[in-house]
Design a protein around this motif. Structure first.
Motif, short mmCIF file in Angstrom:
data_model
loop_
_atom_site.label_atom_id
_atom_site.label_comp_id
_atom_site.label_asym_id
_atom_site.label_seq_id
_atom_site.Cartn_x
_atom_site.Cartn_y
_atom_site.Cartn_z
N GLN A 166 -8.88 88.52 62.05
CA GLN A 166 -7.95 87.72 62.87
C GLN A 166 -7.96 88.22 64.30
OE1 GLN A 166 -3.94 87.31 61.37
NE2 GLN A 166 -3.12 87.00 63.41
N THR A 192 3.19 89.07 64.67
CA THR A 192 3.04 89.27 63.24
C THR A 192 2.52 90.66 62.93
OG1 THR A 192 0.81 88.34 63.37
CG2 THR A 192 2.59 86.84 62.78
N ASP A 193 2.67 91.06 61.67
CA ASP A 193 2.19 92.35 61.21
C ASP A 193 0.72 92.23 60.87
OD1 ASP A 193 1.68 94.74 60.04
OD2 ASP A 193 3.03 94.48 58.33
N THR A 194 -0.13 92.97 61.56
CA THR A 194 -1.56 92.89 61.34
C THR A 194 -2.09 94.13 60.66
OG1 THR A 194 -1.97 93.80 63.55
CG2 THR A 194 -1.92 91.41 63.35
N GLY A 195 -1.26 94.80 59.91
CA GLY A 195 -1.70 96.01 59.23
C GLY A 195 -2.64 95.75 58.08
N ASN A 196 -2.66 94.52 57.56
CA ASN A 196 -3.53 94.16 56.44
C ASN A 196 -4.80 93.53 56.97
OD1 ASN A 196 -4.78 93.07 54.23
ND2 ASN A 196 -2.91 92.24 53.32
N SER A 197 -5.95 94.14 56.71
CA SER A 197 -7.21 93.64 57.23
C SER A 197 -8.09 93.09 56.13
CB SER A 197 -7.96 94.76 57.97
OG SER A 197 -8.20 95.85 57.11
N SER A 232 -1.95 87.66 67.34
CA SER A 232 -1.11 88.22 66.27
C SER A 232 0.04 89.05 66.82
CB SER A 232 -1.97 89.08 65.34
OG SER A 232 -2.61 90.11 66.06
N GLY A 264 -2.88 88.90 59.58
CA GLY A 264 -3.63 90.13 59.43
C GLY A 264 -4.83 89.99 58.53
N LYS A 296 -6.91 89.64 67.60
CA LYS A 296 -5.72 90.45 67.84
C LYS A 296 -4.77 89.81 68.83
CE LYS A 296 -7.93 94.86 66.73
NZ LYS A 296 -8.30 96.21 67.24
#
Length: 232
Positions: free
Chosen positions: A209, A217-222, A214, A170, A211
Protein backbone atom coordinates in the motif's frame (compact mmCIF):
# COMPACT_ATOMS: atom_id res chain seq x y z
CA UNK A 1 -33.10 6.35 -4.22
CA UNK A 2 -34.74 5.17 -7.46
CA UNK A 3 -32.56 5.57 -10.54
CA UNK A 4 -29.47 6.70 -8.63
CA UNK A 5 -26.41 4.70 -9.69
CA UNK A 6 -22.81 4.64 -8.51
CA UNK A 7 -21.04 7.58 -10.10
CA UNK A 8 -24.18 9.72 -10.35
CA UNK A 9 -24.20 13.13 -8.72
CA UNK A 10 -26.06 12.82 -5.43
CA UNK A 11 -29.14 15.10 -5.35
CA UNK A 12 -28.66 18.49 -3.77
CA UNK A 13 -31.43 19.74 -1.50
CA UNK A 14 -32.32 22.28 1.14
CA UNK A 15 -33.79 21.14 4.44
CA UNK A 16 -34.46 22.22 8.00
CA UNK A 17 -32.29 20.33 10.46
CA UNK A 18 -31.43 20.41 14.14
CA UNK A 19 -28.56 22.76 13.32
CA UNK A 20 -30.63 25.02 11.10
CA UNK A 21 -31.37 25.13 7.41
CA UNK A 22 -28.76 23.48 5.18
CA UNK A 23 -28.06 23.02 1.50
CA UNK A 24 -26.68 19.50 1.26
CA UNK A 25 -23.79 20.09 -1.16
CA UNK A 26 -22.73 23.15 0.81
CA UNK A 27 -22.99 21.13 4.03
CA UNK A 28 -20.52 18.61 2.61
CA UNK A 29 -18.16 21.23 1.21
CA UNK A 30 -14.90 19.52 0.19
CA UNK A 31 -15.50 16.62 2.57
CA UNK A 32 -16.66 13.10 1.97
CA UNK A 33 -20.16 12.43 3.22
CA UNK A 34 -22.08 9.52 4.67
CA UNK A 35 -25.88 9.68 4.84
CA UNK A 36 -27.83 7.22 6.98
CA UNK A 37 -31.56 6.81 6.48
CA UNK A 38 -33.81 5.44 9.22
CA UNK A 39 -37.48 4.38 9.16
CA UNK A 40 -38.31 6.27 12.39
CA UNK A 41 -36.70 7.91 15.40
CA UNK A 42 -36.46 5.81 18.57
CA UNK A 43 -36.19 2.52 16.67
CA UNK A 44 -33.96 0.13 18.66
CA UNK A 45 -31.58 -1.06 15.92
CA UNK A 46 -31.08 2.45 14.57
CA UNK A 47 -30.44 3.74 18.08
CA UNK A 48 -27.53 1.31 18.49
CA UNK A 49 -26.22 2.28 15.05
CA UNK A 50 -26.08 6.00 15.68
CA UNK A 51 -24.69 5.39 19.16
CA UNK A 52 -21.88 3.52 17.43
CA UNK A 53 -21.49 6.41 15.00
CA UNK A 54 -21.00 8.73 17.98
CA UNK A 55 -18.24 6.54 19.39
CA UNK A 56 -16.49 6.51 16.01
CA UNK A 57 -16.99 10.19 15.20
CA UNK A 58 -13.27 10.92 15.60
CA UNK A 59 -12.44 8.13 13.13
CA UNK A 60 -14.81 9.58 10.55
CA UNK A 61 -13.36 13.05 11.17
CA UNK A 62 -9.82 11.75 10.57
CA UNK A 63 -11.00 10.59 7.18
CA UNK A 64 -12.63 13.96 6.40
CA UNK A 65 -16.12 12.44 6.43
CA UNK A 66 -19.21 14.38 7.51
CA UNK A 67 -22.14 12.34 8.81
CA UNK A 68 -25.81 13.16 8.42
CA UNK A 69 -28.90 11.14 9.35
CA UNK A 70 -32.40 11.11 7.94
CA UNK A 71 -35.76 9.89 9.26
CA UNK A 72 -39.40 10.76 8.65
CA UNK A 73 -40.07 12.24 12.09
CA UNK A 74 -40.19 15.90 13.07
CA UNK A 75 -37.34 18.03 14.38
CA UNK A 76 -38.69 17.91 17.94
CA UNK A 77 -38.39 14.13 17.91
CA UNK A 78 -34.89 14.40 16.45
CA UNK A 79 -33.79 16.59 19.37
CA UNK A 80 -35.14 14.08 21.86
CA UNK A 81 -33.55 11.14 20.08
CA UNK A 82 -30.20 12.92 20.03
CA UNK A 83 -30.24 12.94 23.84
CA UNK A 84 -30.88 9.20 23.87
CA UNK A 85 -28.03 8.62 21.45
CA UNK A 86 -25.69 10.61 23.65
CA UNK A 87 -26.37 8.19 26.52
CA UNK A 88 -26.18 5.08 24.34
CA UNK A 89 -22.80 6.11 22.98
CA UNK A 90 -21.46 6.83 26.50
CA UNK A 91 -19.86 9.91 24.99
CA UNK A 92 -20.90 13.55 24.87
CA UNK A 93 -22.11 14.52 21.41
CA UNK A 94 -23.14 18.10 22.07
CA UNK A 95 -20.10 19.42 20.22
CA UNK A 96 -20.25 16.86 17.43
CA UNK A 97 -22.11 18.73 14.72
CA UNK A 98 -22.10 16.00 12.05
CA UNK A 99 -23.86 13.54 14.38
CA UNK A 100 -26.41 16.11 15.52
CA UNK A 101 -27.83 16.81 12.09
CA UNK A 102 -31.25 15.21 11.56
CA UNK A 103 -33.15 16.18 8.46
CA UNK A 104 -36.83 17.08 8.63
CA UNK A 105 -38.06 15.02 5.68
CA UNK A 106 -41.08 17.24 5.18
CA UNK A 107 -38.60 19.69 3.67
CA UNK A 108 -36.81 17.01 1.66
CA UNK A 109 -39.27 15.63 -0.85
CA UNK A 110 -36.54 14.33 -3.16
CA UNK A 111 -35.42 11.85 -0.49
CA UNK A 112 -38.76 10.39 0.59
CA UNK A 113 -37.94 7.08 -1.08
CA UNK A 114 -34.95 6.67 1.23
CA UNK A 115 -36.75 6.66 4.53
CA UNK A 116 -38.80 3.50 4.20
CA UNK A 117 -35.83 1.24 4.94
CA UNK A 118 -32.39 1.68 6.50
CA UNK A 119 -29.76 2.59 3.93
CA UNK A 120 -26.32 4.11 3.84
CA UNK A 121 -24.86 6.29 1.10
CA UNK A 122 -21.22 7.37 0.80
CA UNK A 123 -20.68 10.50 -1.28
CA UNK A 124 -17.31 11.77 -2.51
CA UNK A 125 -16.02 15.36 -2.47
CA UNK A 126 -17.13 15.52 -6.11
CA UNK A 127 -20.70 14.98 -4.82
CA UNK A 128 -20.95 11.65 -6.67
CA UNK A 129 -22.33 8.47 -5.12
CA UNK A 130 -19.48 6.09 -4.29
CA UNK A 131 -21.36 3.36 -2.39
CA UNK A 132 -24.92 2.48 -1.39
CA UNK A 133 -26.15 -0.36 0.80
CA UNK A 134 -29.77 -1.18 1.64
CA UNK A 135 -30.33 -3.03 4.92
CA UNK A 136 -33.31 -4.92 6.34
CA UNK A 137 -34.67 -3.28 9.48
CA UNK A 138 -33.63 -6.31 11.55
CA UNK A 139 -29.92 -6.07 10.67
CA UNK A 140 -27.75 -3.33 12.11
CA UNK A 141 -25.08 -1.69 9.99
CA UNK A 142 -21.43 -2.69 10.45
CA UNK A 143 -19.44 0.47 11.13
CA UNK A 144 -16.06 -1.24 11.02
CA UNK A 145 -16.93 -2.24 7.47
CA UNK A 146 -18.03 1.30 6.61
CA UNK A 147 -14.68 2.66 7.81
CA UNK A 148 -12.88 -0.06 5.82
CA UNK A 149 -14.83 0.82 2.68
CA UNK A 150 -14.08 4.52 3.11
CA UNK A 151 -10.37 3.71 3.48
CA UNK A 152 -10.54 1.73 0.23
CA UNK A 153 -12.51 4.40 -1.62
CA UNK A 154 -10.15 7.16 -0.56
CA UNK A 155 -7.06 5.12 -1.38
CA UNK A 156 -8.27 4.06 -4.83
CA UNK A 157 -9.50 7.58 -5.61
CA UNK A 158 -5.91 8.84 -5.32
CA UNK A 159 -3.90 5.92 -6.69
CA UNK A 160 -4.53 3.54 -9.59
CA UNK A 161 -4.94 0.44 -7.47
CA UNK A 162 -7.73 -1.85 -6.28
CA UNK A 163 -8.25 -3.55 -2.93
CA UNK A 164 -8.79 -7.33 -2.71
CA UNK A 165 -11.39 -9.23 -0.72
CA UNK A 166 -11.20 -8.60 3.03
CA UNK A 167 -8.57 -5.90 2.47
CA UNK A 168 -7.60 -3.78 5.46
CA UNK A 169 -5.33 -0.73 5.65
CA UNK A 170 -1.70 -1.81 5.49
CA UNK A 171 -2.37 -4.93 3.43
CA UNK A 172 -0.97 -4.99 -0.10
CA UNK A 173 -3.17 -3.64 -2.86
CA UNK A 174 -3.75 -4.85 -6.41
CA UNK A 175 -2.30 -3.39 -9.59
CA UNK A 176 -4.84 -3.15 -12.45
CA UNK A 177 -4.30 -5.79 -15.18
CA UNK A 178 -4.53 -3.05 -17.82
CA UNK A 179 -1.42 -1.29 -16.50
CA UNK A 180 1.73 -2.25 -18.48
CA UNK A 181 4.55 -3.79 -16.45
CA UNK A 182 6.90 -0.89 -17.21
CA UNK A 183 4.39 1.67 -15.99
CA UNK A 184 3.64 -0.39 -12.88
CA UNK A 185 7.33 -0.69 -12.03
CA UNK A 186 7.71 3.08 -12.34
CA UNK A 187 4.56 3.93 -10.40
CA UNK A 188 5.19 1.48 -7.55
CA UNK A 189 8.89 1.62 -6.57
CA UNK A 190 8.25 -0.68 -3.59
CA UNK A 191 7.84 -3.49 -6.12
CA UNK A 192 5.13 -5.38 -7.98
CA UNK A 193 4.76 -9.15 -7.68
CA UNK A 194 2.35 -11.67 -9.15
CA UNK A 195 0.55 -14.59 -7.59
CA UNK A 196 1.46 -17.84 -9.32
CA UNK A 197 -1.55 -19.41 -11.07
CA UNK A 198 -1.94 -22.78 -12.83
CA UNK A 199 -2.74 -20.95 -16.08
CA UNK A 200 0.50 -19.00 -15.90
CA UNK A 201 -1.41 -15.75 -16.35
CA UNK A 202 -0.06 -12.89 -14.25
CA UNK A 203 -3.17 -10.83 -13.70
CA UNK A 204 -3.16 -11.02 -9.89
CA UNK A 205 -0.50 -8.40 -9.25
CA UNK A 206 0.17 -6.88 -5.84
CA UNK A 207 2.17 -4.00 -4.42
CA UNK A 208 2.57 -2.66 -0.86
CA UNK A 209 0.00 0.00 0.00
CA UNK A 210 1.41 3.41 -0.94
CA UNK A 211 2.52 5.05 2.30
CA UNK A 212 1.35 8.54 1.38
CA UNK A 213 -2.22 7.23 1.17
CA UNK A 214 -2.26 5.66 4.64
CA UNK A 215 -1.81 8.68 6.92
CA UNK A 216 -5.16 8.07 8.64
CA UNK A 217 -4.76 4.32 9.05
CA UNK A 218 -2.63 1.75 10.82
CA UNK A 219 -0.09 0.37 8.35
CA UNK A 220 1.65 -2.01 10.69
CA UNK A 221 0.31 -5.03 8.78
CA UNK A 222 2.22 -5.64 5.54
CA UNK A 223 0.40 -8.76 4.41
CA UNK A 224 0.29 -9.47 0.70
CA UNK A 225 -3.20 -10.94 0.80
CA UNK A 226 -5.75 -11.49 3.57
CA UNK A 227 -4.68 -14.60 5.42
CA UNK A 228 -1.03 -14.55 4.35
CA UNK A 229 1.89 -13.21 6.34
CA UNK A 230 4.71 -12.31 3.99
CA UNK A 231 5.51 -11.04 0.55
CA UNK A 232 7.00 -13.58 -1.89
Amino acid sequence: MPGLLLGDVFPDFEAETTVGKIKFHDFLGDSWGILFSHPRDYTPVCTTELGRAAKLSSEFSKRNVRMIALSIDCLEDHYGWSKVLSRVSSEKTAGDEPLRVWIDVEAMLCARALVLTPAVFIIGPDKKLKLSILYPATTGRNFDELLRVIDSLQLTAGVRVATPADWKPGVCVMVPPSMPEEEAASMFPAGVFSKELPSGRKYLRYTPQPKDQSKHTDTGNSQTEPGTTSQP
